[in-house]
Scaffold this motif. Structure first.
Motif, PDB file in Angstrom:
ATOM      1  N   ARG A 110      19.856  37.502   9.239  1.00 14.76           N
ATOM      2  CA  ARG A 110      20.042  36.257  10.006  1.00 14.76           C
ATOM      3  C   ARG A 110      21.037  36.472  11.145  1.00 14.76           C
ATOM      4  NH1 ARG A 110      21.040  31.332   5.963  1.00 14.76           N
ATOM      5  NH2 ARG A 110      20.644  30.147   7.872  1.00 14.76           N
ATOM      6  N   ARG A 111      22.062  37.268  10.908  1.00 13.45           N
ATOM      7  CA  ARG A 111      23.006  37.577  11.984  1.00 13.45           C
ATOM      8  C   ARG A 111      22.326  38.428  13.056  1.00 13.45           C
ATOM      9  NH1 ARG A 111      29.122  40.088  11.254  1.00 13.45           N
ATOM     10  NH2 ARG A 111      29.657  40.096  13.471  1.00 13.45           N
ATOM     11  N   PHE A 112      21.500  39.384  12.625  1.00 11.73           N
ATOM     12  CA  PHE A 112      20.763  40.226  13.566  1.00 11.73           C
ATOM     13  C   PHE A 112      19.841  39.387  14.446  1.00 11.73           C
ATOM     14  CE2 PHE A 112      16.544  42.263  14.084  1.00 11.73           C
ATOM     15  CZ  PHE A 112      16.869  43.228  15.034  1.00 11.73           C
ATOM     16  N   LEU A 113      19.183  38.404  13.860  1.00 16.46           N
ATOM     17  CA  LEU A 113      18.249  37.562  14.614  1.00 16.46           C
ATOM     18  C   LEU A 113      18.946  36.731  15.690  1.00 16.46           C
ATOM     19  CD1 LEU A 113      16.051  36.412  11.605  1.00 16.46           C
ATOM     20  CD2 LEU A 113      15.235  37.743  13.563  1.00 16.46           C
ATOM     21  N   LYS A 114      20.221  36.434  15.489  1.00 15.91           N
ATOM     22  CA  LYS A 114      20.970  35.643  16.469  1.00 15.91           C
ATOM     23  C   LYS A 114      21.784  36.507  17.428  1.00 15.91           C
ATOM     24  CE  LYS A 114      21.415  31.415  13.708  1.00 15.91           C
ATOM     25  NZ  LYS A 114      22.347  30.406  13.150  1.00 15.91           N
ATOM     26  N   SER A 115      21.723  37.820  17.265  1.00 18.53           N
ATOM     27  CA  SER A 115      22.529  38.719  18.083  1.00 18.53           C
ATOM     28  C   SER A 115      21.964  38.823  19.490  1.00 18.53           C
ATOM     29  CB  SER A 115      22.571  40.109  17.446  1.00 18.53           C
ATOM     30  OG  SER A 115      21.290  40.735  17.542  1.00 18.53           O
ATOM     31  N   PRO A 116      22.801  39.153  20.486  1.00 18.04           N
ATOM     32  CA  PRO A 116      22.310  39.338  21.858  1.00 18.04           C
ATOM     33  C   PRO A 116      21.227  40.405  21.949  1.00 18.04           C
ATOM     34  CG  PRO A 116      24.698  39.173  21.834  1.00 18.04           C
ATOM     35  CD  PRO A 116      24.264  39.262  20.402  1.00 18.04           C
ATOM     36  N   THR A 117      21.327  41.448  21.118  1.00 18.41           N
ATOM     37  CA  THR A 117      20.325  42.516  21.142  1.00 18.41           C
ATOM     38  C   THR A 117      18.944  41.960  20.860  1.00 18.41           C
ATOM     39  OG1 THR A 117      21.934  44.169  20.450  1.00 18.41           O
ATOM     40  CG2 THR A 117      19.623  44.689  20.083  1.00 18.41           C
ATOM     41  N   THR A 118      18.843  41.039  19.911  1.00 16.62           N
ATOM     42  CA  THR A 118      17.548  40.458  19.551  1.00 16.62           C
ATOM     43  C   THR A 118      17.146  39.338  20.500  1.00 16.62           C
ATOM     44  OG1 THR A 118      18.006  40.974  17.235  1.00 16.62           O
ATOM     45  CG2 THR A 118      16.230  39.408  17.674  1.00 16.62           C
ATOM     46  N   VAL A 119      18.085  38.483  20.827  1.00 17.23           N
ATOM     47  CA  VAL A 119      17.773  37.337  21.686  1.00 17.23           C
ATOM     48  C   VAL A 119      17.282  37.800  23.053  1.00 17.23           C
ATOM     49  CG1 VAL A 119      18.767  35.343  22.862  1.00 17.23           C
ATOM     50  CG2 VAL A 119      19.328  35.784  20.463  1.00 17.23           C
ATOM     51  N   HIS A 120      17.849  38.886  23.561  1.00 14.26           N
ATOM     52  CA  HIS A 120      17.464  39.399  24.880  1.00 14.26           C
ATOM     53  C   HIS A 120      16.469  40.552  24.742  1.00 14.26           C
ATOM     54  CE1 HIS A 120      20.401  36.805  26.683  1.00 14.26           C
ATOM     55  NE2 HIS A 120      21.366  37.342  25.970  1.00 14.26           N
ATOM     56  N   SER A 121      15.521  40.392  23.858  1.00 14.72           N
ATOM     57  CA  SER A 121      14.487  41.403  23.655  1.00 14.72           C
ATOM     58  C   SER A 121      13.118  40.744  23.725  1.00 14.72           C
ATOM     59  CB  SER A 121      14.660  42.074  22.293  1.00 14.72           C
ATOM     60  OG  SER A 121      14.276  41.195  21.244  1.00 14.72           O
TER      61      SER A 121
END
Length: 208
Positions: free
Chosen positions: A170-181
């Motif tokens: 859940r933290r990964f899904l909200k991370s900038p790495t995921t959001v900006h992918s």
């Protein structure tokens, strides 16, 4: 695409989502020409423009894996890796590239399909039941693999407690790495690509 490469001289490095091994590729262009890899640069489509994700400390640390289908370290592999490094792109030789690609697909297919169904990575993160279902499918895919996961860190998806993994995901899904992918702005081809990867993951089980 393969047919267009059949008559062209030289080695071919495939940087792609692919879980079917090198046989299908080599059958068209020649097995001796095939190298496998995965592009680590992420981004999104903006009309006809590709907008690449800004690099970060984490993304700069993750090297682009490239390998020979049979796992050997060959002069051409070393030359290609060095070419990418000279151009400023972090790359490394991966002796288990086929297993790497299958492991990535085992993780990516449930992730991509769950994000699409939820309407985006942040929306998925806010739905614990959907994250739990996604994790279950990831574990199923990894358990069905004929080889251990590559990188070995993915074995943690089967070994660690579900509650801890859900918090991390859940933290990964909200991370900038995921959001900006691409997960946050999928191309029209993504659904078709995930379906193809699903079939490729299932193929070894059907063959047994």
């Amino acid at each position: 695409m393969l047919e267009s490469l059949a008559g062209v001289q030289g080695d071919v490095l495939f940087l792609l989502n692919w879980a079917a091994g090198s046989e299908t590729l080599g059958a068209v262009i020649g097995h001796e020409r095939v190298l496998l890899g995965f592009p680590m640069t992420g981004g999104t489509m903006d009309g006809d423009v590709i907008r690449y994700r800004k690099s970060s400390f984490i993304t700069r640390r993750v090297a682009m894996p490239i390998g020979e289908p049979d796992g050997r370290t060959t002069p051409r592999l070393e030359r290609i890796v060095e070419t990418f490094r000279t151009a400023g792109i972090n790359a490394k030789a991966e002796p288990q590239m086929d297993a790497w690609l299958r492991t990535h697909a085992a993780f990516e297919v449930p992730l991509g399909q769950a994000v699409h169904a939820a309407g985006g990575p942040v929306a998925l993160a806010d739905d614990p039941d959907a994250v739990r279902g996604m994790l279950h499918l990831m574990r199923q895919n990894l358990a069905a693999m004929e080889t251990p996961p590559v990188p070995r860190a993915f074995a943690a998806l089967r070994a660690l407690p579900q509650g801890l993994l859900m918090a991390v995901l859940r933290r990964f899904l909200k991370s900038p790495t995921t959001v900006h992918s691409g997960l946050n702005d999928p191309s029209p081809a993504m659904a078709v690509e995930l379906e193809q990867l699903t079939e490729q993951l299932r193929a070894p089980a059907r063959a047994r």
